[in-house]
Every structure is written in C-alpha cells, then in structure tokens.
Design a protein around this motif. Sequence first.
Motif, mmCIF file in Angstrom:
data_model
loop_
_atom_site.group_PDB
_atom_site.id
_atom_site.type_symbol
_atom_site.label_atom_id
_atom_site.label_comp_id
_atom_site.label_asym_id
_atom_site.label_seq_id
_atom_site.Cartn_x
_atom_site.Cartn_y
_atom_site.Cartn_z
ATOM 1 N N GLU A 181 7.900 18.317 -10.850
ATOM 2 C CA GLU A 181 8.335 18.751 -9.530
ATOM 3 C C GLU A 181 7.650 17.986 -8.405
ATOM 4 O OE1 GLU A 181 7.832 22.925 -9.210
ATOM 5 O OE2 GLU A 181 9.234 23.416 -10.836
ATOM 6 N N MET A 182 6.590 17.240 -8.723
ATOM 7 C CA MET A 182 5.874 16.496 -7.704
ATOM 8 C C MET A 182 6.602 15.192 -7.387
ATOM 9 S SD MET A 182 3.247 18.189 -6.700
ATOM 10 C CE MET A 182 2.287 19.623 -7.207
ATOM 11 N N PRO A 183 6.682 14.802 -6.107
ATOM 12 C CA PRO A 183 7.345 13.545 -5.749
ATOM 13 C C PRO A 183 6.533 12.343 -6.214
ATOM 14 C CG PRO A 183 6.306 14.521 -3.822
ATOM 15 C CD PRO A 183 6.194 15.537 -4.926
ATOM 16 N N PRO A 184 7.161 11.212 -6.466
ATOM 17 C CA PRO A 184 6.438 10.015 -6.920
ATOM 18 C C PRO A 184 5.632 9.381 -5.793
ATOM 19 C CG PRO A 184 8.747 9.499 -6.563
ATOM 20 C CD PRO A 184 8.617 10.986 -6.365
ATOM 21 N N VAL A 185 4.709 8.517 -6.170
ATOM 22 C CA VAL A 185 3.885 7.796 -5.201
ATOM 23 C C VAL A 185 4.405 6.377 -5.044
ATOM 24 C CG1 VAL A 185 1.857 9.184 -5.736
ATOM 25 C CG2 VAL A 185 2.238 7.043 -6.956
ATOM 26 N N GLU A 186 3.987 5.749 -3.964
ATOM 27 C CA GLU A 186 4.339 4.357 -3.700
ATOM 28 C C GLU A 186 3.065 3.533 -3.630
ATOM 29 O OE1 GLU A 186 6.045 1.613 -0.014
ATOM 30 O OE2 GLU A 186 6.474 3.768 -0.059
ATOM 31 N N ASP A 187 3.031 2.408 -4.302
ATOM 32 C CA ASP A 187 1.845 1.560 -4.321
ATOM 33 C C ASP A 187 1.782 0.736 -3.035
ATOM 34 O OD1 ASP A 187 -0.342 0.040 -4.875
ATOM 35 O OD2 ASP A 187 0.397 -0.757 -6.777
ATOM 36 N N GLY A 188 0.754 0.957 -2.231
ATOM 37 C CA GLY A 188 0.582 0.215 -0.987
ATOM 38 C C GLY A 188 -0.634 -0.682 -0.997
ATOM 39 N N THR A 189 -1.113 -1.039 -2.207
ATOM 40 C CA THR A 189 -2.336 -1.828 -2.316
ATOM 41 C C THR A 189 -2.176 -3.210 -1.690
ATOM 42 O OG1 THR A 189 -2.837 -0.654 -4.377
ATOM 43 C CG2 THR A 189 -4.084 -2.661 -3.924
ATOM 44 N N TYR A 190 -1.064 -3.854 -1.933
ATOM 45 C CA TYR A 190 -0.854 -5.207 -1.398
ATOM 46 C C TYR A 190 -0.853 -5.186 0.130
ATOM 47 C CZ TYR A 190 1.428 -9.587 -0.191
ATOM 48 O OH TYR A 190 1.726 -10.805 0.375
ATOM 49 N N ARG A 191 -0.157 -4.237 0.709
ATOM 50 C CA ARG A 191 -0.109 -4.134 2.164
ATOM 51 C C ARG A 191 -1.496 -3.836 2.735
ATOM 52 N NH1 ARG A 191 4.563 0.201 3.064
ATOM 53 N NH2 ARG A 191 4.051 -0.194 5.258
ATOM 54 N N PHE A 192 -2.247 -2.993 2.060
ATOM 55 C CA PHE A 192 -3.604 -2.675 2.495
ATOM 56 C C PHE A 192 -4.482 -3.919 2.476
ATOM 57 C CE2 PHE A 192 -7.926 -1.758 1.012
ATOM 58 C CZ PHE A 192 -8.410 -0.987 2.068
ATOM 59 N N ASN A 193 -4.425 -4.671 1.393
ATOM 60 C CA ASN A 193 -5.251 -5.878 1.295
ATOM 61 C C ASN A 193 -4.918 -6.879 2.397
ATOM 62 O OD1 ASN A 193 -6.637 -4.916 -0.957
ATOM 63 N ND2 ASN A 193 -5.170 -5.821 -2.392
ATOM 64 N N LYS A 194 -3.642 -6.976 2.734
ATOM 65 C CA LYS A 194 -3.235 -7.892 3.797
ATOM 66 C C LYS A 194 -3.787 -7.433 5.143
ATOM 67 C CE LYS A 194 -0.855 -11.458 5.272
ATOM 68 N NZ LYS A 194 -1.319 -11.438 6.672
ATOM 69 N N ILE A 195 -3.714 -6.151 5.410
ATOM 70 C CA ILE A 195 -4.257 -5.603 6.654
ATOM 71 C C ILE A 195 -5.764 -5.814 6.706
ATOM 72 C CG2 ILE A 195 -4.613 -3.488 7.976
ATOM 73 C CD1 ILE A 195 -1.942 -2.481 6.837
ATOM 74 N N LEU A 196 -6.446 -5.575 5.597
ATOM 75 C CA LEU A 196 -7.901 -5.724 5.549
ATOM 76 C C LEU A 196 -8.305 -7.183 5.778
ATOM 77 C CD1 LEU A 196 -10.402 -3.963 5.093
ATOM 78 C CD2 LEU A 196 -10.284 -4.549 2.670
#
Length: 497
Positions: A181-196
């Motif tokens: 019943e829990m919604p899935p997650v989205e991987d945002g690691t690449y976007r985070f690394n770019k921002i960092l």
Amino acid sequence: MFRFDPTFLNLQKLIRMGEAGQSREGESNMPLVGGGTVDNVPASQLFTSVPALNEAASYINQATSYLGSCFSDYSVEYGGQGYPHELLQSTSGGDGSSPVSVCVTPGQRCSTSSEASTSTAASSPSRESTETLSQASNAIVTSNGLGGFYGISMFQGLIERARRTVRGSADDIGWLQRDPEMPPVEDGTYRFNKILEDIGHGVHRLPNTLVYLLVPGLFSNHGPLYFVDTKTKFSKMGLACHIAKIHSESSVEKNAREIKEYIEELCWGSNKKVLLLGHSKGGIDAAAALSLYWPDLKDKVAGLVLAQSPYGGSPIATDILREGQLGDYVNLRKLMEIMISKVIKGDIQALEDLTYERRKEFLKNHPLPRELPTVSFRTEASISPAVLATLSHVAHAELPLTNQATKLPVVMPLGAAMAACAQLLQVRYGEKSDGLVTCCDAEVPGSVVVRPKRKLDHAWMVYSSLNEVPLEADAAQVCEALLTLLVQVEEEKQRND
C-alpha cells in the motif's frame, strides 16, 4: 529429612505392572488391589509406607512451589501451552489421612485423594486398599508433576526470551518496502550529486523567498552545536534560517504541536512559506506535524526533507524496549527510563515512538500527505579501522586563561561509536545503516531518495569532524543540496498540477 521405605520399590514395581497390564518373566501377575501378594509380601503390609511417602511428597511439593514462585512470571506467561494453570497445595499429616491434591492438565479438574478414593470405593472390593493406593499415586503425580511443570515452564520462558532476543527486529526492518500500500520512491541521487558539485563551485540556488526551519533530533538539547554551523552559513547567504527549539526528548505528538506553532509563527512574521529539514527524530517530529495538521499547514509549507530519520522505525529503540527478552532480567527498559526521565529530563515515550510497533500504528492512522514534496536522505557509516581516530566537535569550552575567555573545542569519538553500532547491525541483521538507522527504514515512501556513496554516519550531519577532508562537502553544504533538490521537486509538482 525423610526417607523412603524399602517397600516403595515394590510399590513402583506394582504401579508399572498395573500400567503395562502384564508381569515380568518369573513374577506373578497379581491385581493392584485385593488380598493377593507380590513377592510374598501381603498387600496390607505393602502400603504401610504410604504415610512416609506422603510426607516426602508434601516436602517436595512445598520446595517446588517455593522455587516456582520465583519464576511465577514465566509460568503465567507461558502456562497456556498445554500445562496446568493452577496448582493445589499438597499437605499430609503424620497419619497420611489428609487429602493429597492432584495436578491435572487443562480441561480436567484437580481432585483430592479423598474424592478419588470415594469414587473408587464404589467399584472396588477393598476400599481401604484402594484409598491408600490412590493417595500414593496422587503423591507421586504431585511430586513429579509440580517439579516438571515449573521446570518446563521456566525453561520454556528462557527459550522463548532467548528466541525473541536473537530474532530481535529481523522481521520488522524494511517493512515499508514490503508494504504494497506504500507508494514507490524515486532515486534522486544523481540530481543531488550534481547540485552538490555546483555548490562546491560557489553556485547557490536556494531562494530567499522561503523560510528554512531546521528540526533537530533526539538529545539535541544536550548538543549546543547541533545545526549551528548550518544555520550560520545559511544566514551568511542571506537566507532566513531558524532552528526549532523543541524538547527533542518529548513524544512525537507533543513536538508535532510545537512545530506546527513554529510554522504558523514564521509564516505570520514573514509572509513566506516554510521549507523544513528534520534530522533523525526531528524528521519524524516534522512529518508528524504535517500529517496531523495538514489542513492548517498545507498553504504554509513548501516541502520536507527527512535526513537519516527512522521513518519506518529503529531497531535500536525496538530491541531496547521490546518485552519478553533476556534483557528483562536486568530491567533494561527500566534503566533506560530512569536515564531518560531522571538524567536527561525527557520522556521515555520519545524512544517508544521510534519503535516499529509505534511507527506502524502511527503511519497507518496518519500517513504523510501525497501532495507534500518530500526528500529522504539515507547514508551508510564507515566501519573501517581509520574511523576509530575520528573525533567530532560537539561543543565549546570557555577557559579564562587570559583577559579574554579562550574557547577550546570539546570533542567526542562519535564516529567510533557509530561505526561500532553499524557493525553490530550489519552482523546481527545483515543490514547497512548509519550507525543508528538502517538504510531501508530511512527511505520515505513516495519521496525522492538520496543514496550517496560517501560513508557518512548518523552524527556527521550535525557535528563536524576535526579531520574533515578539505575537498569533501561539509554538513552545511549537504543540507543546502538537499533543500535545493526539494525546491526542484516542489516546482515540478506545481507544474504537473
């Protein structure tokens, strides 16, 4: 002391013969009652030892009852597994005429020897012999049954507690991912690394049209530098940043009310929306505020970051507070309650709210709003030997060495402690963690998840290390990158809506 009459051996032999329904080779097959003989011993002489036997049974009964009372908790807890629930005291006078109680299995009635002899007399040719035999048999059953019951109950309790202790939270870790019943997650690691990476080059994208509220985690009241460096750097960039002054050792619902009031006050004073970042239990408190008071806050909050938060629960808290474990022998829960309530001046419910049982119940009744932009950040602690030399700067000490007070850093080996806990969770459950929160429990369903490859323990997010690598991002930069990613997620949601 008591002694068994030698004819007791004949009595045992007689009972075994009666139960088997046959005699050994060379022995006559005589009835259990009546006027026959066994090995040329008349029955009237055979049972003269019963009073002594009853005294022995009474002594054994009293001893086992006393020992059993020492383990009464376990006999009550595990007494429903096919063993007697009630035991009747067995007493015997010197003449052996007092009734001897019999312990029977559940569903049967405990009866005395006088009742047994009365019922036997109706169908037996010799009431005296039958009554005496009944008393002897009952005494044997009582003396054997009580000791066996308490022994079995005691060892069953120990085995069950050992099983619970060894199993621990193995069935609870990662339950969020297993819940359909829990919604899935989205991987945002690449976007985070770019921002960092952009932040490292001096590119900052956080808007000053928002107010940033940092929510500290458990025991933050005893860490004077908790989030201070992050707030200072945000302020230098011209951003309105605040640290929620909550009593972190309070319950989740109490802190949720205080965070709601913080948000309303900040919005009223600035006429801006609030972006929240909660670390550890602070993320749980902030999420609870939005879950419980979303109708009042939906126009005041732009999004939420949960950094290293045990959103699904904590195996550390659960294993400490779980009942029915071997730790109950040393009252581990009571010791923890004393430490939190008396030493830290907190509430044991703050730790209880992080257990899997409480988190499952709370999320079932108060899930995060689906329309809320959410980012979750989970990390893995290093367990290499080098981490043992890592010292975290947790406070300042002012020493009047000169005319002006000199500030000296107060350091603690938090990295080593986190490494030890992470290794424990890895060995016991096979789960990666930041030292306190497993990676899978920190991923919030429906959120954009950041999973950095860099080894970061639970304390690193709020306390800087004295041996930081200059080229690596510090905690303030990581918080900035997480909030920048959240702003992007919020903008995408607005465009999609």
